[in-house]
Design an enzyme around this catalytic site. Structure first.
Site, PDB file in Angstrom:
ATOM      1  N   LYS A   1      -9.771   0.661  -1.907  1.00 50.24           N
ATOM      2  CA  LYS A   1      -9.976   0.222  -0.524  1.00 50.24           C
ATOM      3  C   LYS A   1     -11.406   0.537  -0.082  1.00 50.24           C
ATOM      4  O   LYS A   1     -11.871   1.672  -0.197  1.00 50.24           O
ATOM      5  CB  LYS A   1      -8.968   0.918   0.393  1.00 50.24           C
ATOM      6  CG  LYS A   1      -8.896   0.364   1.799  1.00 50.24           C
ATOM      7  CD  LYS A   1      -7.733   1.000   2.555  1.00 50.24           C
ATOM      8  CE  LYS A   1      -7.588   0.427   3.952  1.00 50.24           C
ATOM      9  NZ  LYS A   1      -6.447   1.045   4.671  1.00 50.24           N
TER      10      LYS A   1
ATOM     11  N   GLU B   1       0.851  -1.187   0.000  1.00 48.22           N
ATOM     12  CA  GLU B   1       0.000   0.000   0.000  1.00 48.22           C
ATOM     13  C   GLU B   1       0.890   1.240   0.000  1.00 48.22           C
ATOM     14  O   GLU B   1       1.908   1.281   0.701  1.00 48.22           O
ATOM     15  CB  GLU B   1      -0.876  -0.029   1.261  1.00 48.22           C
ATOM     16  CG  GLU B   1      -1.726   1.203   1.484  1.00 48.22           C
ATOM     17  CD  GLU B   1      -2.344   1.223   2.875  1.00 48.22           C
ATOM     18  OE1 GLU B   1      -3.469   1.745   3.011  1.00 48.22           O
ATOM     19  OE2 GLU B   1      -1.704   0.724   3.827  1.00 48.22           O
TER      20      GLU B   1
ATOM     21  N   CYS C   1      -4.309  -3.279   4.109  1.00 52.70           N
ATOM     22  CA  CYS C   1      -3.968  -2.830   5.465  1.00 52.70           C
ATOM     23  C   CYS C   1      -5.096  -3.100   6.461  1.00 52.70           C
ATOM     24  O   CYS C   1      -5.375  -4.229   6.813  1.00 52.70           O
ATOM     25  CB  CYS C   1      -3.589  -1.347   5.425  1.00 52.70           C
ATOM     26  SG  CYS C   1      -2.736  -0.763   6.920  1.00 52.70           S
TER      27      CYS C   1
END
Length: 499
Positions: A314, A255, A364
């Site tokens: 995301k 990321e 994440c």
């Protein structure tokens, strides 16, 4: 004096549960610590019942000390005040756990319903408000213990339920000296071993994957130079990967590896292209994009021949970090809110096609959310990746706590997981949750391994959400029954008094 002893016991229990989490990994302390918390609610050693108010205080104390030890990494970026405030807020969910636990503990058999109450409030804490905070789930601390095998059957909720059940059985056996406590203590562990033994490998081919950790500059550069240096680092490490002789089918970058977007910046585009032609295979690149909705945290596939391809925006954003809920309101208390981002969530299926493989992605913080990888698997993902950027959190426990979640997800989904972090720790995880390779923190490196592709759908992926709702419903039923029973008791006392 006895209350002070109970408070000290609840505080100790929170600290012991903390040591079950990575990098400590003493899973058995999760059970022992929780057993001490339950014991602090029980009418022993003098047979004195714990009041509802005292139980609420004990529940808060247990939770506050747990989060106080677990979450210092949050303070690495914003200072100690927000970190302590978050620990205090999360501990509020422990108040009803302790209050209902104190009532249930008055009757040794009623105490057996406590795991339902615990799971119900853990679910609420992991869901509300603003998507909740699933980071502190009890299950994550069991990744080294036998109860982890239950993840394939019911996900983290079932692992949490089994952990609390084992702790309650231990208290029933030792504090109440009830024989049924032994069965309640042993059964979850036996069930977990059986679940592990029932697992069979059903590979659907294999793929060779590399994870690149370029590392980040620590000092001496302004913000824009930092971002360019991070991208340069990942390009250079990818070149070293190519020079090593490894022949992956595709490469996973972390990321934010390209915080300077190759979609809008020619310098960034040239660096990504340089890396692509060095390895001559597709690379999953973490970058920032913007569309008509707003800013996105994006993982995009880049191919050396065809250029940009599939992408994953995301979906599950971290509140107070990637976006700021109620920004104007919270600004009244602190101008730190202006350091939070303004990213917009995606709405895809968490899967990209790369080198002919269906790759599921949880970026994440998403790895802590049940729906992320479950959605990916139900949409055909045969292998998973957790690209992450942990550089902000320094040398804290955060990256290891997150690695444990990826390991639990591997077991839950029966998929290999590739963890790629900007600054560490990156890792290669087999479907059984085993870490076969891992980098250190704040060092450049790359990992390559041939991993199985799987198309099986575990019970946890298929029915995990429904099972969690059943456990939560059980908790709600227990709490309602407890309230009605207490109310009935007060009514009876009033009738007797009037007579």
């Amino acid at each position: 004096m006895l209350l002070l002893f109970r408070i000290a016991l609840a505080a100790l229990s929170g600290k012991l549960v903390f040591y079950s989490y990575e990098p400590h990994g003493m899973w058995w302390l999760g059970i022992v610590g929780l057993a001490l918390f339950v014991a602090s609610l029980a009418p022993w050693p003098l047979g004195l019942r714990v009041s509802v108010k005292a139980g609420a205080l004990l529940g808060f104390t247990h939770s506050f000390f747990l989060f106080l030890f677990m979450l210092p990494w949050i303070g690495e970026f914003v200072g100690w005040q927000p970190y302590v405030a978050l620990s205090f807020f999360l501990a509020l969910y422990g108040i009803p756990v302790g209050a209902f636990g104190a009532v249930l503990a008055r009757h040794n058999r009623a105490l057996l319903a406590f795991p339902f109450v615990y799971v119900a409030w853990e679910f609420l804490r992991s869901t509300l408000p603003f998507g909740g905070f699933p980071w502190g789930r009890l299950a994550w601390g069991q990744i080294e213990g036998p109860l982890r095998h239950l993840a394939a059957w019911g996900g983290p909720a079932l692992v949490t339920f089994a952990t609390v059940s084992t702790a309650v059985g231990l208290v029933a056996l030792l504090a109440y000296r009830r024989p049924f406590g032994a069965a309640f203590f042993v059964f979850p562990v036996v069930a977990a071993f059986v679940a592990g033994a029932m697992h069979t490998d059903r590979d659907d081919g294999a793929v060779t994957v590399s994870a690149v950790q370029g590392n980040v500059p620590r000092l001496g550069l302004d913000f824009n130079a930092q971002r360019r240096a991070v991208l340069t680092n990942h390009t250079q490490e990818t070149k070293r990967l190519a020079e090593s002789g490894a022949r992956p089918d595709f490469v996973v970058w972390p990321e934010n590896a390209a915080d300077v977007s190759p979609f809008t910046d020619s310098f960034a585009a040239a660096l990504v292209d340089e890396a692509l032609h060095a390895v001559n295979v597709p690379i999953l690149v973490g970058t920032l994009t913007r569309d008509e909705v707003g800013a996105r945290n994006t993982m995009a596939v880049f191919d050396p021949d065809s250029g940009p391809g599939d992408y994953h925006h995301k979906k599950y954003l971290q509140p107070f970090g990637e976006y700021m809920p109620m920004r104007d309101f919270f600004r009244l208390f602190s101008d730190l809110v202006d350091q939070a981002g303004n990213f917009q969530p995606g709405d895809g299926n968490s899967v990209v096609d790369i080198a002919g493989v269906r790759l599921g992605i949880a970026t994440c913080y998403e790895v802590a959310v049940d729906a992320a990888y479950r959605t990916a698997v139900t949409h055909g993902a045969k292998i998973l990746a957790t690209p992450t950027n942990n550089a902000t959190f320094g040398f804290t426990d955060m990256t290891y706590q997150q690695m444990a979640m990826s390991r639990m997800r591997a077991i839950e989904t029966d998929r290999a997981v590739v963890v790629a972090a900007t600054s560490g720790a990156s890792g290669i995880i087999r479907p059984d949750g085993t870490v076969t390779q891992q980098t250190g923190i704040f060092e450049a490196g790359h990992l390559t391994e041939t991993l199985p592709l799987r198309s099986t759908v575990t019970p946890a992926v298929r029915f995990g959400t429904q099972l969690q709702w059943l456990l939560v419903a059980g908790g709600v039923a227990v709490m309602l029954a407890t309230l009605l029973r207490r109310r009935g008791g007060y009514a009876a006392m009033e009738t007797t008094s009037n007579a």
